[in-house]
Design a protein around this motif. Structure first.
Motif, PDB file in Angstrom:
ATOM      1  N   LEU A  40       0.814  -1.211   0.000  1.00 27.74           N
ATOM      2  CA  LEU A  40       0.000   0.000   0.000  1.00 27.74           C
ATOM      3  C   LEU A  40       0.852   1.269   0.000  1.00 27.74           C
ATOM      4  O   LEU A  40       0.315   2.367  -0.116  1.00 27.74           O
ATOM      5  CB  LEU A  40      -0.925   0.010   1.225  1.00 27.74           C
ATOM      6  CG  LEU A  40      -1.902  -1.160   1.343  1.00 27.74           C
ATOM      7  CD1 LEU A  40      -2.781  -0.986   2.569  1.00 27.74           C
ATOM      8  CD2 LEU A  40      -2.752  -1.296   0.094  1.00 27.74           C
ATOM      9  N   PHE A  41       2.166   1.110   0.150  1.00 32.76           N
ATOM     10  CA  PHE A  41       3.066   2.267   0.175  1.00 32.76           C
ATOM     11  C   PHE A  41       4.179   2.137  -0.859  1.00 32.76           C
ATOM     12  O   PHE A  41       5.215   2.784  -0.741  1.00 32.76           O
ATOM     13  CB  PHE A  41       3.664   2.428   1.573  1.00 32.76           C
ATOM     14  CG  PHE A  41       2.664   2.868   2.608  1.00 32.76           C
ATOM     15  CD1 PHE A  41       2.469   4.216   2.879  1.00 32.76           C
ATOM     16  CD2 PHE A  41       1.896   1.933   3.294  1.00 32.76           C
ATOM     17  CE1 PHE A  41       1.540   4.623   3.827  1.00 32.76           C
ATOM     18  CE2 PHE A  41       0.966   2.335   4.251  1.00 32.76           C
ATOM     19  CZ  PHE A  41       0.785   3.681   4.510  1.00 32.76           C
ATOM     20  N   ASP A  42       3.955   1.313  -1.869  1.00 30.56           N
ATOM     21  CA  ASP A  42       4.933   1.133  -2.936  1.00 30.56           C
ATOM     22  C   ASP A  42       4.763   2.275  -3.939  1.00 30.56           C
ATOM     23  O   ASP A  42       3.763   2.361  -4.652  1.00 30.56           O
ATOM     24  CB  ASP A  42       4.714  -0.221  -3.612  1.00 30.56           C
ATOM     25  CG  ASP A  42       5.754  -0.514  -4.684  1.00 30.56           C
ATOM     26  OD1 ASP A  42       6.560   0.391  -4.998  1.00 30.56           O
ATOM     27  OD2 ASP A  42       5.751  -1.642  -5.209  1.00 30.56           O
ATOM     28  N   MET A  99       1.127   8.996  -4.330  1.00 31.43           N
ATOM     29  CA  MET A  99       0.815   8.323  -3.075  1.00 31.43           C
ATOM     30  C   MET A  99       0.098   9.244  -2.094  1.00 31.43           C
ATOM     31  O   MET A  99      -0.895   8.860  -1.468  1.00 31.43           O
ATOM     32  CB  MET A  99       2.102   7.773  -2.436  1.00 31.43           C
ATOM     33  CG  MET A  99       1.841   6.909  -1.213  1.00 31.43           C
ATOM     34  SD  MET A  99       3.341   6.471  -0.308  1.00 31.43           S
ATOM     35  CE  MET A  99       4.286   5.653  -1.588  1.00 31.43           C
ATOM     36  N   LEU A 100       0.592  10.487  -1.944  1.00 29.13           N
ATOM     37  CA  LEU A 100      -0.046  11.419  -1.013  1.00 29.13           C
ATOM     38  C   LEU A 100      -1.467  11.750  -1.466  1.00 29.13           C
ATOM     39  O   LEU A 100      -2.397  11.815  -0.649  1.00 29.13           O
ATOM     40  CB  LEU A 100       0.785  12.696  -0.891  1.00 29.13           C
ATOM     41  CG  LEU A 100       2.065  12.595  -0.060  1.00 29.13           C
ATOM     42  CD1 LEU A 100       2.823  13.916  -0.110  1.00 29.13           C
ATOM     43  CD2 LEU A 100       1.748  12.226   1.380  1.00 29.13           C
ATOM     44  N   THR A 101      -1.642  11.960  -2.766  1.00 31.69           N
ATOM     45  CA  THR A 101      -2.984  12.233  -3.297  1.00 31.69           C
ATOM     46  C   THR A 101      -3.924  11.078  -3.007  1.00 31.69           C
ATOM     47  O   THR A 101      -5.080  11.269  -2.607  1.00 31.69           O
ATOM     48  CB  THR A 101      -2.918  12.470  -4.818  1.00 31.69           C
ATOM     49  OG1 THR A 101      -2.078  13.583  -5.091  1.00 31.69           O
ATOM     50  CG2 THR A 101      -4.298  12.733  -5.392  1.00 31.69           C
ATOM     51  N   SER A 102      -3.437   9.860  -3.181  1.00 29.82           N
ATOM     52  CA  SER A 102      -4.260   8.679  -2.944  1.00 29.82           C
ATOM     53  C   SER A 102      -4.729   8.608  -1.494  1.00 29.82           C
ATOM     54  O   SER A 102      -5.917   8.407  -1.221  1.00 29.82           O
ATOM     55  CB  SER A 102      -3.467   7.417  -3.308  1.00 29.82           C
ATOM     56  OG  SER A 102      -4.210   6.254  -3.008  1.00 29.82           O
ATOM     57  N   ALA A 153       5.280  -2.880   9.325  1.00 26.87           N
ATOM     58  CA  ALA A 153       5.155  -1.533   8.766  1.00 26.87           C
ATOM     59  C   ALA A 153       6.055  -1.401   7.545  1.00 26.87           C
ATOM     60  O   ALA A 153       7.038  -2.129   7.394  1.00 26.87           O
ATOM     61  CB  ALA A 153       5.540  -0.495   9.815  1.00 26.87           C
ATOM     62  N   PRO A 154       5.741  -0.465   6.650  1.00 28.77           N
ATOM     63  CA  PRO A 154       6.595  -0.251   5.471  1.00 28.77           C
ATOM     64  C   PRO A 154       7.950   0.319   5.867  1.00 28.77           C
ATOM     65  O   PRO A 154       8.131   0.828   6.978  1.00 28.77           O
ATOM     66  CB  PRO A 154       5.789   0.741   4.628  1.00 28.77           C
ATOM     67  CG  PRO A 154       4.925   1.460   5.612  1.00 28.77           C
ATOM     68  CD  PRO A 154       4.576   0.441   6.661  1.00 28.77           C
ATOM     69  N   TRP A 155       8.895   0.277   4.911  1.00 22.99           N
ATOM     70  CA  TRP A 155      10.243   0.747   5.162  1.00 22.99           C
ATOM     71  C   TRP A 155      10.460   2.134   4.577  1.00 22.99           C
ATOM     72  O   TRP A 155       9.679   2.641   3.793  1.00 22.99           O
ATOM     73  CB  TRP A 155      11.261  -0.226   4.542  1.00 22.99           C
ATOM     74  CG  TRP A 155      11.240  -1.594   5.133  1.00 22.99           C
ATOM     75  CD1 TRP A 155      10.471  -2.645   4.736  1.00 22.99           C
ATOM     76  CD2 TRP A 155      12.000  -2.063   6.239  1.00 22.99           C
ATOM     77  NE1 TRP A 155      10.697  -3.745   5.516  1.00 22.99           N
ATOM     78  CE2 TRP A 155      11.639  -3.422   6.451  1.00 22.99           C
ATOM     79  CE3 TRP A 155      12.960  -1.474   7.089  1.00 22.99           C
ATOM     80  CZ2 TRP A 155      12.205  -4.206   7.463  1.00 22.99           C
ATOM     81  CZ3 TRP A 155      13.519  -2.259   8.094  1.00 22.99           C
ATOM     82  CH2 TRP A 155      13.145  -3.596   8.276  1.00 22.99           C
ATOM     83  N   GLY A 156      11.579   2.765   4.987  1.00 27.33           N
ATOM     84  CA  GLY A 156      12.020   4.021   4.394  1.00 27.33           C
ATOM     85  C   GLY A 156      11.101   5.188   4.697  1.00 27.33           C
ATOM     86  O   GLY A 156      10.458   5.257   5.753  1.00 27.33           O
ATOM     87  N   ASN A 157      11.005   6.121   3.743  1.00 24.88           N
ATOM     88  CA  ASN A 157      10.191   7.318   3.934  1.00 24.88           C
ATOM     89  C   ASN A 157       8.712   6.992   4.108  1.00 24.88           C
ATOM     90  O   ASN A 157       7.967   7.735   4.755  1.00 24.88           O
ATOM     91  CB  ASN A 157      10.361   8.269   2.750  1.00 24.88           C
ATOM     92  CG  ASN A 157      11.758   8.853   2.671  1.00 24.88           C
ATOM     93  OD1 ASN A 157      12.453   8.958   3.686  1.00 24.88           O
ATOM     94  ND2 ASN A 157      12.182   9.228   1.466  1.00 24.88           N
ATOM     95  N   ALA A 158       8.268   5.863   3.503  1.00 29.95           N
ATOM     96  CA  ALA A 158       6.866   5.474   3.638  1.00 29.95           C
ATOM     97  C   ALA A 158       6.505   5.193   5.094  1.00 29.95           C
ATOM     98  O   ALA A 158       5.338   5.325   5.487  1.00 29.95           O
ATOM     99  CB  ALA A 158       6.574   4.250   2.777  1.00 29.95           C
ATOM    100  N   ALA A 159       7.496   4.813   5.904  1.00 33.23           N
ATOM    101  CA  ALA A 159       7.226   4.525   7.312  1.00 33.23           C
ATOM    102  C   ALA A 159       6.745   5.777   8.043  1.00 33.23           C
ATOM    103  O   ALA A 159       5.923   5.694   8.969  1.00 33.23           O
ATOM    104  CB  ALA A 159       8.479   3.965   7.980  1.00 33.23           C
ATOM    105  N   ILE A 160       7.233   6.956   7.634  1.00 36.11           N
ATOM    106  CA  ILE A 160       6.813   8.214   8.271  1.00 36.11           C
ATOM    107  C   ILE A 160       5.347   8.494   7.970  1.00 36.11           C
ATOM    108  O   ILE A 160       4.562   8.851   8.854  1.00 36.11           O
ATOM    109  CB  ILE A 160       7.691   9.377   7.773  1.00 36.11           C
ATOM    110  CG1 ILE A 160       9.166   9.097   8.074  1.00 36.11           C
ATOM    111  CG2 ILE A 160       7.240  10.693   8.387  1.00 36.11           C
ATOM    112  CD1 ILE A 160      10.111  10.114   7.461  1.00 36.11           C
ATOM    113  N   LEU A 161       4.946   8.299   6.705  1.00 34.23           N
ATOM    114  CA  LEU A 161       3.542   8.493   6.323  1.00 34.23           C
ATOM    115  C   LEU A 161       2.651   7.478   7.024  1.00 34.23           C
ATOM    116  O   LEU A 161       1.567   7.816   7.515  1.00 34.23           O
ATOM    117  CB  LEU A 161       3.398   8.367   4.799  1.00 34.23           C
ATOM    118  CG  LEU A 161       1.974   8.472   4.239  1.00 34.23           C
ATOM    119  CD1 LEU A 161       1.335   9.802   4.602  1.00 34.23           C
ATOM    120  CD2 LEU A 161       1.984   8.273   2.726  1.00 34.23           C
ATOM    121  N   HIS A 162       3.131   6.244   7.112  1.00 37.13           N
ATOM    122  CA  HIS A 162       2.360   5.197   7.781  1.00 37.13           C
ATOM    123  C   HIS A 162       2.137   5.553   9.251  1.00 37.13           C
ATOM    124  O   HIS A 162       1.026   5.409   9.788  1.00 37.13           O
ATOM    125  CB  HIS A 162       3.091   3.856   7.656  1.00 37.13           C
ATOM    126  CG  HIS A 162       2.415   2.727   8.373  1.00 37.13           C
ATOM    127  ND1 HIS A 162       2.749   2.356   9.660  1.00 37.13           N
ATOM    128  CD2 HIS A 162       1.414   1.891   7.993  1.00 37.13           C
ATOM    129  CE1 HIS A 162       1.992   1.348  10.041  1.00 37.13           C
ATOM    130  NE2 HIS A 162       1.187   1.040   9.035  1.00 37.13           N
TER     131      HIS A 162
END
Length: 672
Positions: A534-536, A545-548, A576-585
């Protein structure tokens, strides 16, 4: 050609000179009659019926040609009568002008596909044996206007009426609690049809087929933002003298910004419906050409029903019809629900099925559905139900079967492209068997492409490909079989199934929000999927991704994460997702847009370490187990689904390591 040895029973024709036919007379016989004995000879015509003097300029020869044409005309009329006796169906037009024995060639008889609505209406008006009425409420009277202005309308139009006022509508068609419903559409059709029988049957005679078309629509209204939708239907006699009526009924969603534009689009749709039902009784052909001449995005037909003797039991499968509707972009999604009374799935109208219903969705290709996917959905339902008000309707679980990988490219859904492809394929079919072998394909494609095409689509290993499988009108192609196998494996769960071409979760959220004002949740996680999917960022190239996630938040849609089960049976929080996506998660979790499914909503087998073995694998693990030749997969799927997998061709293909979805098929077809 019941008696090949007979000569013409016409003295004048016996004087003419003839040359041998290049094809036998069976080319004039409908495909459904091939190989069957006709009730009686249609007409006695020898095989050497082509006049060799055509084009010679000799008057006597040209007169003979005229008599040949007249005789053939009589033969076709006789064929109509005999085919009615043999099939119980009307075949007013010769079913096949080409010699190719396939359903795709029947489309070529519909000569006005791709033409204007007025051309289609005129072709119907010119048939004096088809007569009816038009009743239209909402969005104007654009269907009847098309037929009235196309020319020769007196042959077809009995009357055109619009009982727009509710009291006038009740006086005409009876009382109704709601007016934009399927029930009301049938009331209108049946009342108008009965009136035709009462008023003009005696004068029109028994050989005329009656029909009635009805529309009841909620178009764009002044100072209103309600959903623009409605019903369009036709009831008709499939053959002269038929006492039982046949009917087609559609639920439509209109997207144009003004009532005038919506009315124009409905006018095209209604004209298409009359034209198609006048010319064919194939549900797949009718459905796939409903939006012919309508720009993409203006109309969506998300429900179709076929009833009556024109569409007998077994002539279509509503599940495969749903796939065809999505494949040809008639709808972006079709909802099917299990009917306990019949024990089958049937199409359902989303705005009726989901109205004010909390909804939990599990998205997947379901190749195949697993124990964990079943658990994730059901745990999500328990969680959302617990969060609801006591007066809230029961939560609706939905299995969203994705078919975006087998949907035809937009270019291949355009009428002109479809007709061009069919003409090319039929022309290549030199032996007229309805299939293309390697030699026939090599006339148009490089040998490498032929090998790829046959390898991908030759499901029965015959060395040839049915033309209908290349045009998506068959029931036995690799794609059709694979879809039906997947659906069959979902049926034991008896949950509603949404067959869709909706790629992004935010688009599905928009789709669901049209129909319900209650809570919506997507259930994911467990061992079948993780939040990385969901964060790929590669999955969001066309939407962002942000728009979604912003659109998901705007629609008040939540994501429920199921805990993960380790190989040793220990239950751990979702990964949880890795990298920058982890912050959004992390942000979405804190804001409540993503939440974990708590232990109180999990099944007892999930909490019991000794019974977790069957929940530790996802669809990919099942496929890997089958291909490795182990029996581990049997514990990863429900038992009734395991039985289906053992019996179906789907299972056999996995054992051989074959891909289930043919790659690159459309790239090759583009070369045609």
């Amino acid at each position: 050609d019941a008696n090949p040895g007979e000569t013409l029973a016409c003295p004048e024709m016996a004087q003419a000179k003839f040359a041998p036919l290049s094809h036998t007379g069976s080319a004039l016989v409908p495909s459904k009659l091939r190989g069957q004995a006709l009730a009686q000879p249609v007409v006695s015509i020898p095989h050497h019926m082509i006049v060799d003097a055509i084009g010679s300029g000799k008057t006597a020869a040209n007169e003979s040609v005229g008599k040949v044409v007249a005789l053939l005309g009589g033969a076709l009329i006789g064929l109509r009568r005999v085919s009615r006796q043999c099939t119980g169906k009307r075949t007013d037009h010769t079913r096949r002008w080409s010699t190719s024995n396939c359903e795709s060639a029947d489309i070529l008889r519909l000569k006005h596909l791709g033409g204007t609505p007025f051309e289609k209406a005129l072709s119907v008006n010119l048939d004096t044996g088809f007569y009816g009425s038009f009743a239209e409420i909402g969005a104007g009277q654009e269907v009847s206007r098309t037929f009235l202005t196309a020319g020769a309308a007196a042959s077809t139009v009995g009357r055109s009426v619009s009982a727009y006022d509710m009291q006038m509508s009740d006086a005409s068609y009876g009382k109704a609690n709601r007016y934009v419903t399927q029930e009301r559409c049938f009331q209108m059709m049946n009342t108008e049809y009965d009136l035709l029988e009462e008023c003009v049957r005696e004068t029109r005679g028994p050989d005329v087929r009656f029909f009635s078309l009805a529309t009841t629509l909620a178009a764009r209204a002044y100072m209103s933002t309600r959903e623009c939708e409605g019903w369009v239907g036709i009831t008709f006699q499939h053959e002269a003298g038929a006492t039982e009526r046949s009917s087609v009924c559609l639920h439509v969603r209109m997207s144009d910004p003004t009532a005038q534009e919506q009315g124009q689009a409905i006018g095209v749709l209604g004209t298409n419906l009359v034209y198609l039902c006048h010319g064919t009784f194939d549900p797949y052909i009718i459905t796939s050409f409903l939006l012919d001449g309508i720009e993409p995005g203006r109309l969506e037909v998300d429900y179709v029903s076929f009833q009556g003797p024109a569409f007998p039991e077994g002539s279509f499968d509503c599940r495969l019809l749903a796939l065809r509707m999505v494949q040809f972009r008639v709808a972006e999604g079709v909802l099917l629900e299990y009917d306990e009374g019949t024990g089958r799935y049937a199409q359902s109208v989303p705005n009726m099925s989901l109205y004010k219903r909390p909804t939990v969705v599990s998205r997947s290709y379901f190749r195949p559905v697993t124990n964990m996917q079943k658990e994730v959905l059901e745990a999500g339902v328990r969680k959302l139900t617990a969060a609801g008000h006591k007066d809230t309707k029961a939560t609706k679980p939905i299995l969203n079967m994705r078919v975006d990988d087998i949907v035809r490219p937009a270019k291949f859904t355009e009428t002109t492209t479809r007709l061009s492809l069919i003409q090319k394929l039929v022309k290549l079919d030199t032996d007229g068997d309805g299939s293309l072998d390697r030699q026939e394909l090599k006339e148009a494609l490089p040998e490498e492409d032929v090998d790829k095409l046959v390898s991908a689509l030759d499901a029965n290993k015959t060395g040839s490909i049915p033309i209908d499988s290349l045009t998506a009108l068959d029931r036995t192609s690799t794609i059709a079989q694979e879809f039906m196998d997947r659906f069959n494996m979902l049926e034991p769960l008896k949950h509603p199934v949404l067959v869709s071409n909706i790629l992004h979760m935010c688009d599905l959220a928009d789709y669901l929000r049209r129909y319900t004002n209650q809570k919506i949740a997507f259930a994911t996680g467990g061992n079948g999927a993780n939040m990385d999917m969901l964060f790929d960022s590669s999955k969001f190239e066309d939407v962002g991704m942000l728009t979604s996630w912003c659109r998901m938040s705007r629609n008040e849609v939540q994501v429920f994460e199921h805990p993960y089960i380790k190989r040793d049976g220990v239950l751990v929080p979702p990964r949880a997702p890795w990298g920058n996506a982890a912050i959004l998660h992390e942000y979405l979790v804190k804001e409540g847009h993503i939440s974990v499914i708590e232990n109180q909503f999990l099944s007892p087998c999930v909490l019991n370490p000794s019974s977790k073995e069957g929940l530790r694998g996802g669809s990919a693990d099942v496929v890997a187990s089958i291909q490795a030749g182990t029996q581990d997969w049997e514990g990863m799927v429900p038992e009734e689904i395991a039985q289906i997998m053992r019996k179906r061709n789907w299972f056999q293909k996995l054992v051989k390591g074959q891909q289930l979805t043919p790659p690159g098929v459309f790239d090759i077809l583009k070369k045609l």
